[in-house]
Motif scaffolding. Structure first.
Motif: not given
Ligand code: 13P
Ligand code: SF4
Length: 298
Positions: A15, A29, A52-53, A101, A103, A164, A187, A189
């Motif tokens: 993204y 991803d 968070f990633m 999840y 995220n 989303h 997706h 989401e």
């Protein structure tokens, strides 16, 4: 190049802005980026994605410097799941196996038994013994979709992704009329109302591989349109159509992901900041469910 000088690896999510995707050493991803963060020999990880990633990379690789172009690059799902409220929610369901999840913040990961991504959520839920009740957080839309795929009822935290949730149903219908042969790819989401139009549902990497393997030449894309850059590069003869948000606004673009700009990437490579910092006690607790995910999804 600056990245060579600092032995830095640039990781980017699908993204991100096109320029950032083009200069990254690796694009992926959430699951692929976590795996990459676990394996890299670099001293510095420049994480072009959301907080968070980058935090996940730091949890996995505490001895590496993890920097992010903009520390404010958050996520509505992570923001909508505060640590204390989640603790109360878990204590109201004491016998539940907690799957979060990816995220979500490190503090939520630290309270979880297992982490999943949208790539592996269905497979991981299938691996949990059938008689064990599951609490799933923080995305109710992903959770509901996983329930439908696995036939497994779960207790869902009521969070959602602001991006989303904004795709406009009427715009999908118009696009379906305009491109009757197009596959709608989405997706998980997305809300149930939107997913009913999807020919294929999957994580960003699964949407990418579907767009390669499908015999269709046109795709209506129900996820953040940053991913269309890779879709177009991989399939120069195919057409990819983004779905606008409500009122034709630009709210299908993740405002957090797009806080990272080329200029900020350059600045952070020069200054090696801003850096992700984590309390060691939280990091250790958050590491266990991530490692469990990586070992179960190998
Ligand atoms: P993926 O793991 O499918 O890339 O999803 C990440 C994300 O933030 C989706 O909004
Ligand atoms: Fe979070 Fe949604 Fe942005 Fe993904 S697209 S980072 S889930 S706000």
């Amino acid at each position: 190049m600056l990245s060579k000088k600092h032995n830095a690896v640039i990781l980017a999510h699908y993204y991100q802005d096109e320029f950032i995707q083009d200069i990254a050493h690796f694009i992926g991803d959430s699951l692929e980026l976590s795996r990459k963060a676990a394996k890299t020999n670099a001293d510095v990880i420049v994480f072009c994605g959301v907080h968070f990633m980058a935090e996940t990379a730091k949890i996995i690789s505490p001895d590496k410097k993890v920097i992010i172009p903009d520390l404010e690059a958050g996520c509505s799902l992570a923001n909508e799941c505060p640590e204390d409220e989640f603790r109360n929610f878990c204590s109201e369901h004491p016998d539940h196996f907690v799957i979060s999840y990816i995220n979500c913040s490190a503090a939520i990961k630290a309270q979880s038994d297992l982490i999943c991504t949208s790539s592996n959520a269905v497979d991981l839920v299938r691996k949990i013994p059938k008689d064990m009740p599951i609490l799933f957080a923080p995305d109710k839309n992903l959770g509901r979709w996983v329930e439908q795929q696995t036939g497994r009822k779960m207790t869902l935290w009521p969070g959602s992704c602001m991006v989303h949730e904004t795709f406009n149903e009427e715009e999908i219908l118009k696009l379906k009329i305009k491109y009757p042969k197009a596959d709608v790819i989405a997706h998980p989401e997305c809300t149930e109302v939107l997913l009913q139009y999807a020919d294929f549902i999957g994580s960003t990497s699964k949407l990418l591989s579907y767009s390669k393997s499908s015999s269709s030449n046109e795709f209506i894309v129900l996820t953040e349109p940053g991913i269309i850059h890779q879709m177009e590069q991989n399939n120069p003869l195919k057409k990819f159509i983004p779905v606008p948000g409500n009122d034709g606004c630009n709210c299908n673009i993740c405002p957090y992901m797009r806080l990272n700009t080329a200029e900020k990437v350059l600045k952070c490579l020069i200054s090696l900041s801003p850096e992700i910092e984590l309390e060691e006690t939280i990091r250790i607790k958050a590491l266990a469910p991530i490692m469990k995910m990586l070992s179960l999804s190998n």
